[in-house]
Design an enzyme around this catalytic site. Sequence first.
Site, PDB file in Angstrom:
ATOM      1  N   LYS A   1     -11.940  -2.994  -4.031  1.00 57.23           N
ATOM      2  CA  LYS A   1     -13.128  -1.827  -3.998  1.00 57.23           C
ATOM      3  C   LYS A   1     -12.487  -0.483  -4.418  1.00 57.23           C
ATOM      4  O   LYS A   1     -13.157   0.291  -4.710  1.00 57.23           O
ATOM      5  CB  LYS A   1     -14.219  -1.738  -2.846  1.00 57.23           C
ATOM      6  CG  LYS A   1     -13.383  -1.624  -1.410  1.00 57.23           C
ATOM      7  CD  LYS A   1     -14.269  -1.528  -0.300  1.00 57.23           C
ATOM      8  CE  LYS A   1     -14.118  -2.649   0.487  1.00 57.23           C
ATOM      9  NZ  LYS A   1     -12.966  -2.615   1.448  1.00 57.23           N
TER      10      LYS A   1
ATOM     11  N   LYS B   1       0.834  -1.370   0.054  1.00 55.67           N
ATOM     12  CA  LYS B   1      -0.074   0.073  -0.009  1.00 55.67           C
ATOM     13  C   LYS B   1       0.737   1.204   0.064  1.00 55.67           C
ATOM     14  O   LYS B   1       0.534   2.113  -0.498  1.00 55.67           O
ATOM     15  CB  LYS B   1      -0.998   0.108   1.271  1.00 55.67           C
ATOM     16  CG  LYS B   1      -2.021  -0.916   1.105  1.00 55.67           C
ATOM     17  CD  LYS B   1      -3.346  -0.638   1.815  1.00 55.67           C
ATOM     18  CE  LYS B   1      -4.493  -1.446   1.161  1.00 55.67           C
ATOM     19  NZ  LYS B   1      -5.801  -1.201   2.006  1.00 55.67           N
TER      20      LYS B   1
ATOM     21  N   LYS C   1      -5.999  -9.086  -7.302  1.00 59.44           N
ATOM     22  CA  LYS C   1      -7.290  -9.270  -6.445  1.00 59.44           C
ATOM     23  C   LYS C   1      -8.232  -8.203  -7.019  1.00 59.44           C
ATOM     24  O   LYS C   1      -7.934  -7.116  -7.140  1.00 59.44           O
ATOM     25  CB  LYS C   1      -7.293  -9.609  -5.071  1.00 59.44           C
ATOM     26  CG  LYS C   1      -7.125  -8.338  -4.211  1.00 59.44           C
ATOM     27  CD  LYS C   1      -7.522  -8.812  -2.790  1.00 59.44           C
ATOM     28  CE  LYS C   1      -7.486  -7.666  -1.973  1.00 59.44           C
ATOM     29  NZ  LYS C   1      -8.311  -7.406  -0.730  1.00 59.44           N
TER      30      LYS C   1
HETATM   31  N1  AQP Z   1     -11.188 -10.040  -4.336  1.00 63.34           N
HETATM   32  C1  AQP Z   1     -11.521 -10.674  -3.236  1.00 63.34           C
HETATM   33  N2  AQP Z   1     -11.623 -11.942  -3.234  1.00 63.34           N
HETATM   34  C2  AQP Z   1     -12.053 -12.608  -2.091  1.00 63.34           C
HETATM   35  N3  AQP Z   1     -11.967 -12.047  -0.831  1.00 63.34           N
HETATM   36  C3  AQP Z   1     -11.863 -10.691  -0.839  1.00 63.34           C
HETATM   37  N4  AQP Z   1     -11.764  -9.703   0.197  1.00 63.34           N
HETATM   38  C4  AQP Z   1     -11.515  -8.459  -0.511  1.00 63.34           C
HETATM   39  N5  AQP Z   1     -11.331  -8.479  -1.651  1.00 63.34           N
HETATM   40  C5  AQP Z   1     -11.456  -9.827  -2.021  1.00 63.34           C
HETATM   41  C6  AQP Z   1     -12.254 -10.084   1.392  1.00 63.34           C
HETATM   42  O1  AQP Z   1     -13.304  -9.030   1.883  1.00 63.34           O
HETATM   43  C7  AQP Z   1     -12.785  -8.732   3.085  1.00 63.34           C
HETATM   44  C8  AQP Z   1     -12.938  -7.399   3.661  1.00 63.34           C
HETATM   45  O2  AQP Z   1     -11.796  -6.686   3.101  1.00 63.34           O
HETATM   46  P1  AQP Z   1     -11.453  -5.260   3.505  1.00 63.34           P
HETATM   47  O3  AQP Z   1     -12.504  -4.565   3.191  1.00 63.34           O
HETATM   48  O4  AQP Z   1     -10.941  -5.281   5.108  1.00 63.34           O
HETATM   49  O5  AQP Z   1     -10.270  -4.959   2.838  1.00 63.34           O
HETATM   50  P2  AQP Z   1      -9.384  -5.486   1.472  1.00 63.34           P
HETATM   51  O6  AQP Z   1      -9.102  -7.069   1.774  1.00 63.34           O
HETATM   52  O7  AQP Z   1      -8.262  -4.453   1.318  1.00 63.34           O
HETATM   53  O8  AQP Z   1     -10.513  -5.309   0.523  1.00 63.34           O
HETATM   54  P3  AQP Z   1     -10.411  -4.312  -0.760  1.00 63.34           P
HETATM   55  O9  AQP Z   1     -11.985  -4.588  -1.481  1.00 63.34           O
HETATM   56  O10 AQP Z   1      -9.322  -4.768  -1.641  1.00 63.34           O
HETATM   57  O11 AQP Z   1     -10.392  -2.799  -0.205  1.00 63.34           O
HETATM   58  P4  AQP Z   1      -9.443  -1.888  -0.458  1.00 63.34           P
HETATM   59  O12 AQP Z   1      -9.334  -1.721  -1.883  1.00 63.34           O
HETATM   60  O13 AQP Z   1     -10.062  -0.699   0.360  1.00 63.34           O
HETATM   61  O14 AQP Z   1      -7.894  -2.142  -0.028  1.00 63.34           O
HETATM   62  C9  AQP Z   1     -11.603  -9.354   3.639  1.00 63.34           C
HETATM   63  O15 AQP Z   1     -12.056 -10.732   4.318  1.00 63.34           O
HETATM   64  C10 AQP Z   1     -11.064  -9.926   2.349  1.00 63.34           C
HETATM   65  O16 AQP Z   1     -10.221 -10.963   2.470  1.00 63.34           O
END
Ligand code: AQP
Length: 345
Positions: A209, A119, A206
């Site tokens: 969001k 990040k 992956k």
């Molecule tokens: N692409 C994915 N496939 C499977 N699981 C996913 N998770 C996120 N993206 C995928 C799971 O969602 C939960 C919450 O995630 P988070 O919001 O705490 O942060 P993250 O993993 O960093 O999710 P994002 O969407 O990628 O958010 P940003 O872009 O803000 O960093 C977790 O259980 C994660 O494994």
Amino acid sequence: MTPAQTQTRKVMLSAVQPSNHLTIGNYLGAIKNWVKLQHDYECLFFAVDLHTITVRQDPKEMRDQTYRAIATYIAAGLDPKDVTLFVQSHVPAHAELAWVLNCFTYIGELSRMTQFKDKSAAKGGGEGQNISAGLFTYPVLMASDILLYQTDLVPVGEDQKQHLELTRDVAIRMNNIYGKDTFKVPEPYIAQVAARIASLQNPDQKMSKSDPDPNASIFLTDSDDVIRKKLKRAITDSGSEITYDAEAKPGVSNLLTIQSAITGKSMSELVNSYAGKQYGHLKVETGEIVVEAIAPIRNKTELLLKDLGYLNSILKDGAEKARARAHTTLKRVYERVGFIGLDQL
Ligand code: AQP
């Protein structure tokens, strides 16, 4: 559920950052499994707004996203009567315990965290890039989230395993100093089918969001037509045969993974059903399957968001339950590290 049954259930905890609209990655990788497990464990699911500000956010949008995340949990099938649903900042003990844990976590440990490296690199990395201390100590806050509730199990994706390992190390370190019953040492919960959904535009990454390319992610807010269009535009691979091979055919494999996570069909069953068909068929059919799964959740979320009174009552109730549990752990930790308890004056 009788009180006795409630007491014997193991504690499970998980959360999502309200950093944008949630994606089908968040749904299929996390929330869908929570729904399945909600009655087998004593569950706490929340929106981690404190974590979210480690990257700059628009305040109004973040408030909206936080309500939306909680509404989505309910729309997806979580039962607020059984599960504790809340917002992280409503329970001040998260930040309070995080400070104590900060004093028992080493800079060397935090420097090894790959999410921090990724990040901060994404922000440009290097000197003068204003990488916040919060981004660096994010795993300490996550350890606080988990240890506050004497959590037994944390459903974790591959990306969060390192953070849970750090949580365990810090818990064991403090237990060795202050007594074994200071913290329950949590275990990872590995889902039977752990769906990892990839970006539609770069299937080696992956789905996230906060991906700046809106075509890379399917949001739970996307209309039926937008979902269909995004899947039609999904990057597929060279060749024309529909097989599951995450290395050689990451794009096609991702669409099959999405279908399997939604329908529960095995990969071999799906692959067999596509024998002799083209990538185009796979994209169109995946679009229809995603629409069918997401539309009811989207529509219910919108309805819930119109009833803020109801959502507020869920959040107040959840905060109250979470605060009571968190207080017990925080009080114990404060006493053990040597703070004078206000209630003893
Ligand atoms: N692409 C994915 N496939 C499977 N699981 C996913 N998770 C996120 N993206 C995928 C799971 O969602 C939960 C919450 O995630 P988070 O919001 O705490 O942060 P993250 O993993 O960093 O999710 P994002 O969407 O990628 O958010 P940003 O872009 O803000 O960093 C977790 O259980 C994660 O494994």
